[in-house]
Design a protein around this motif. Structure first.
Motif, PDB file in Angstrom:
ATOM      1  N   ARG A 331       1.228  -1.210  -0.277  1.00 22.43           N
ATOM      2  CA  ARG A 331      -0.053   0.072  -0.043  1.00 22.43           C
ATOM      3  C   ARG A 331       0.911   0.784  -0.113  1.00 22.43           C
ATOM      4  NH1 ARG A 331      -1.956   3.592   3.446  1.00 22.43           N
ATOM      5  NH2 ARG A 331      -0.700   2.569   5.378  1.00 22.43           N
ATOM      6  N   LYS A 332       1.962   1.078   0.571  1.00 19.86           N
ATOM      7  CA  LYS A 332       3.135   2.279   0.504  1.00 19.86           C
ATOM      8  C   LYS A 332       3.759   3.023  -0.856  1.00 19.86           C
ATOM      9  CE  LYS A 332       4.109   2.187   5.814  1.00 19.86           C
ATOM     10  NZ  LYS A 332       4.893   1.892   6.732  1.00 19.86           N
ATOM     11  N   LEU A 333       4.042   1.676  -1.070  1.00 22.92           N
ATOM     12  CA  LEU A 333       4.542   1.526  -2.637  1.00 22.92           C
ATOM     13  C   LEU A 333       3.333   1.973  -3.745  1.00 22.92           C
ATOM     14  CD1 LEU A 333       6.988   1.262  -4.298  1.00 22.92           C
ATOM     15  CD2 LEU A 333       5.489  -1.340  -4.586  1.00 22.92           C
ATOM     16  N   LEU A 334       2.455   2.011  -3.370  1.00 17.37           N
ATOM     17  CA  LEU A 334       1.037   2.620  -4.298  1.00 17.37           C
ATOM     18  C   LEU A 334       1.127   3.781  -4.498  1.00 17.37           C
ATOM     19  CD1 LEU A 334      -1.172  -0.784  -4.223  1.00 17.37           C
ATOM     20  CD2 LEU A 334       0.663   0.076  -6.585  1.00 17.37           C
ATOM     21  N   VAL A 335       0.967   4.076  -2.652  1.00 17.85           N
ATOM     22  CA  VAL A 335       0.581   5.553  -2.291  1.00 17.85           C
ATOM     23  C   VAL A 335       2.126   6.434  -2.791  1.00 17.85           C
ATOM     24  CG1 VAL A 335       0.238   6.730  -0.457  1.00 17.85           C
ATOM     25  CG2 VAL A 335      -0.912   5.026  -0.881  1.00 17.85           C
ATOM     26  N   SER A 336       3.707   6.101  -2.805  1.00 19.15           N
ATOM     27  CA  SER A 336       3.985   6.807  -2.587  1.00 19.15           C
ATOM     28  C   SER A 336       4.254   6.621  -4.402  1.00 19.15           C
ATOM     29  CB  SER A 336       5.173   6.153  -2.596  1.00 19.15           C
ATOM     30  OG  SER A 336       5.765   5.224  -3.157  1.00 19.15           O
ATOM     31  N   ARG A 337       4.107   5.769  -5.384  1.00 16.43           N
ATOM     32  CA  ARG A 337       3.817   5.820  -6.848  1.00 16.43           C
ATOM     33  C   ARG A 337       2.754   6.947  -7.299  1.00 16.43           C
ATOM     34  NH1 ARG A 337       6.444   0.710  -9.652  1.00 16.43           N
ATOM     35  NH2 ARG A 337       5.719   2.100 -11.165  1.00 16.43           N
ATOM     36  N   GLN A 338       1.627   6.908  -6.301  1.00 16.37           N
ATOM     37  CA  GLN A 338       0.843   8.105  -6.574  1.00 16.37           C
ATOM     38  C   GLN A 338      -0.370   7.343  -7.469  1.00 16.37           C
ATOM     39  OE1 GLN A 338       1.284  11.738  -5.985  1.00 16.37           O
ATOM     40  NE2 GLN A 338      -0.458  12.424  -5.330  1.00 16.37           N
ATOM     41  N   VAL A 339      -0.193   6.059  -7.540  1.00 17.46           N
ATOM     42  CA  VAL A 339      -1.453   4.995  -8.206  1.00 17.46           C
ATOM     43  C   VAL A 339      -2.640   4.973  -7.330  1.00 17.46           C
ATOM     44  CG1 VAL A 339      -1.719   2.526  -8.992  1.00 17.46           C
ATOM     45  CG2 VAL A 339       0.590   4.017  -9.268  1.00 17.46           C
ATOM     46  N   ILE A 340      -2.124   4.841  -5.816  1.00 21.86           N
ATOM     47  CA  ILE A 340      -3.522   5.244  -4.652  1.00 21.86           C
ATOM     48  C   ILE A 340      -3.199   6.763  -4.047  1.00 21.86           C
ATOM     49  CG2 ILE A 340      -3.939   2.842  -5.304  1.00 21.86           C
ATOM     50  CD1 ILE A 340      -2.631   1.937  -3.067  1.00 21.86           C
ATOM     51  N   GLU A 341      -4.404   6.346  -3.760  1.00 24.96           N
ATOM     52  CA  GLU A 341      -4.742   7.671  -2.497  1.00 24.96           C
ATOM     53  C   GLU A 341      -5.650   7.303  -1.551  1.00 24.96           C
ATOM     54  OE1 GLU A 341      -4.785  11.024  -4.377  1.00 24.96           O
ATOM     55  OE2 GLU A 341      -7.131  10.633  -4.876  1.00 24.96           O
ATOM     56  N   PRO A 342      -5.198   7.796  -0.276  1.00 27.33           N
ATOM     57  CA  PRO A 342      -5.656   7.507   1.230  1.00 27.33           C
ATOM     58  C   PRO A 342      -6.999   8.588   0.593  1.00 27.33           C
ATOM     59  CG  PRO A 342      -3.839   7.529   2.263  1.00 27.33           C
ATOM     60  CD  PRO A 342      -3.901   7.619   0.329  1.00 27.33           C
ATOM     61  N   THR A 343      -8.620   7.749   1.102  1.00 29.46           N
ATOM     62  CA  THR A 343      -9.969   8.835   1.103  1.00 29.46           C
ATOM     63  C   THR A 343     -10.031   8.617   2.124  1.00 29.46           C
ATOM     64  OG1 THR A 343     -11.156   6.256   0.263  1.00 29.46           O
ATOM     65  CG2 THR A 343     -10.093   7.609  -1.056  1.00 29.46           C
ATOM     66  N   ALA A 344      -9.970   7.987   3.669  1.00 27.48           N
ATOM     67  CA  ALA A 344     -10.388   8.350   4.431  1.00 27.48           C
ATOM     68  C   ALA A 344      -9.429   7.612   5.860  1.00 27.48           C
ATOM     69  CB  ALA A 344     -11.981   8.085   5.160  1.00 27.48           C
ATOM     70  N   ARG A 345      -9.780   6.838   6.888  1.00 23.98           N
ATOM     71  CA  ARG A 345      -8.896   6.291   7.498  1.00 23.98           C
ATOM     72  C   ARG A 345      -9.391   4.698   7.702  1.00 23.98           C
ATOM     73  NH1 ARG A 345      -5.792   6.087  11.826  1.00 23.98           N
ATOM     74  NH2 ARG A 345      -5.913   4.264  13.028  1.00 23.98           N
ATOM     75  N   GLY A 346      -8.541   3.889   6.764  1.00 19.34           N
ATOM     76  CA  GLY A 346      -8.812   2.472   6.371  1.00 19.34           C
ATOM     77  C   GLY A 346      -9.619   2.042   4.774  1.00 19.34           C
ATOM     78  N   TYR A 347      -9.326   3.475   4.235  1.00 21.99           N
ATOM     79  CA  TYR A 347      -9.826   3.308   2.681  1.00 21.99           C
ATOM     80  C   TYR A 347      -8.729   3.896   2.059  1.00 21.99           C
ATOM     81  CZ  TYR A 347     -13.971   2.469   4.187  1.00 21.99           C
ATOM     82  OH  TYR A 347     -15.175   1.110   5.635  1.00 21.99           O
ATOM     83  N   VAL A 348      -9.135   3.327   0.813  1.00 23.56           N
ATOM     84  CA  VAL A 348      -8.265   4.447  -0.730  1.00 23.56           C
ATOM     85  C   VAL A 348      -9.276   4.011  -1.581  1.00 23.56           C
ATOM     86  CG1 VAL A 348      -5.731   3.603   0.489  1.00 23.56           C
ATOM     87  CG2 VAL A 348      -6.880   1.339  -0.638  1.00 23.56           C
ATOM     88  N   GLY A 349      -8.239   4.683  -2.502  1.00 20.87           N
ATOM     89  CA  GLY A 349      -8.747   4.859  -3.947  1.00 20.87           C
ATOM     90  C   GLY A 349      -7.553   5.554  -5.338  1.00 20.87           C
ATOM     91  N   PHE A 350      -8.785   5.331  -6.212  1.00 21.49           N
ATOM     92  CA  PHE A 350      -7.368   5.053  -7.615  1.00 21.49           C
ATOM     93  C   PHE A 350      -6.981   6.494  -7.354  1.00 21.49           C
ATOM     94  CE2 PHE A 350      -9.178   0.878  -8.586  1.00 21.49           C
ATOM     95  CZ  PHE A 350      -7.733   0.593  -8.367  1.00 21.49           C
TER      96      PHE A 350
END
Length: 374
Positions: A331-350
């Motif tokens: 998850r951290k890798l995908l966030v750092s590459r800005q493929v996904i982003e946190p939308t709320a605590r415990g949730y992610v989106g593209f």
């Protein structure tokens, strides 16, 4: 006469109409007007790939040049302070001075010796000091700053801060991927730059996209009806790069249909252009964003694609049959590459439009790369 395509989908190329960024341009221009210490003179621009960060830096540079300011643009690399010093030497290598002697004006161009031993503060002060005396200033922009080292950025930040305290006319704007910039400015990052005026480039409202597309077509003598225009605008999802890509391919479809001669965009042109743009977007943006991911990260994305809206991190782990804690690295890798982003605590989106659709359509082929059945 063959009409030249006005849309510019090349990375960093300045589009004919800059949609949805008026607030950033206005704040920067006001900053130049209000003088030393104005918020618009110290700005950070963040957003995902293709959101128009580089184009915006170019536009800000144009505004500064129109006011007689000198502009130095760099992209983050190793030894960033030294790179800025070299650019300053290049732009300031000739000093034009005027001497008054017995009412005779003698103009001369004096070639200065290169300032090879200057540090970043000395180089910036030398140029900004001269410009300030003339009522002008210096703008420094750094693109892709997330690729710079914390040490280099801190050295530049300290120099900029001192020059502002000394009331030099200097502006500093840096841009990069959101997660990377925030990591750079984290606990070990330069405190001064955390106070930079934040500008996050969100998606552009569809109404503004329609206005930009219409203005570009009409400026070039081409009509487009409201229905076709609405379809074109909707297909961009408000994503800056897609606006140019869709416009370019719609124009290209009309060119092909008319043998180079046309004065209107048809619904068929829009349909064909959007289809080509979507394929190109998949190749240049979506595929690039997920290239060389480890297996766990790809499986994480495929599991996310089952959700229409935001995904629960707990539900993703359940689908993959593993503990949620085992997915934190992916998850951290995908966030750092800005493929996904946190939308709320415990949730992610593209983070990138149409990524979900791309994963669904190509699920089997993507997982097969790792020897996994789709």
């Amino acid at each position: 006469m063959r009409k030249v395509n006005p849309f510019k989908p090349t990375a960093g190329a300045e589009p004919p109409v800059l949609a949805g960024r008026d607030a950033v341009l206005d704040d920067f221009e006001i900053g130049l007007e209000e003088g030393v210490g104005a918020p618009g003179r110290l700005m950070r621009i963040t957003g995902p790939r293709g959101s128009g960060k580089t184009v915006l830096l170019t536009e800000l540079g144009d505004i500064a040049r129109q006011r007689g300011w000198r502009v130095v643009d760099v992209t983050a690399a190793e030894h960033l302070p030294q790179l800025i010093c070299r650019r300053l030497e290049k732009t300031d290598s000739v000093d034009y001075s005027v001497e008054l002697d017995l009412m005779v004006v003698k103009a001369k161009a004096q070639k200065e010796e290169p300032h090879r031993t200057e540090d970043i503060y000395e180089a910036l002060e030398r140029v900004a000091g001269k410009l300030t005396e003339k009522g002008k200033g210096l703008l420094v922009t750094i693109d892709e700053i997330q690729d710079a080292s914390v040490e280099d950025v801190r050295e530049i930040a300290v120099a900029i801060q001192h020059l502002i305290r000394e009331r030099r006319n200097i502006a500093f704007v840096f841009a990069g991927l959101t997660a990377g910039v925030m990591n750079l400015l984290g606990e070990d990052g330069p405190t001064f730059l955390r106070r930079a005026y934040p500008k996050e480039l969100d998606t552009i409202p569809v109404g503004e996209v329609e206005a930009a597309l219409r203005a570009t077509f009409e400026k070039n003598g081409v009509r487009i009806d409201e229905g076709a225009l609405a379809t074109a605008a909707d297909s961009t999802a408000g994503y800056a790069y897609l606006i140019q890509l869709v416009g370019y391919n719609i124009w290209r479809a009309a060119q092909v249909r008319g043998g180079g001669e046309f004065d209107a965009i048809s619904a068929e042109d829009v349909e064909k252009g959007v289809a080509v743009a979507r394929r190109e977007f998949e190749r240049t943006v979506l595929e690039t964003a997920i290239a060389h991911l480890p297996k766990t990260a790809m499986e994480y994305l495929v599991a996310m694609s089952e959700d229409v809206l935001a995904s629960s991190t707990g539900e993703i782990a359940s689908r993959l049959g593993v503990p949620a804690s085992s997915l934190s690295t992916a998850r951290k890798l995908l966030v750092s590459r800005q493929v996904i982003e946190p939308t709320a605590r415990g949730y992610v989106g593209f983070s990138i439009p149409f990524m979900r659709e791309y994963l669904i359509e190509n699920r089997e082929a993507l997982l097969a790369r790792y020897g996994v059945e789709g």
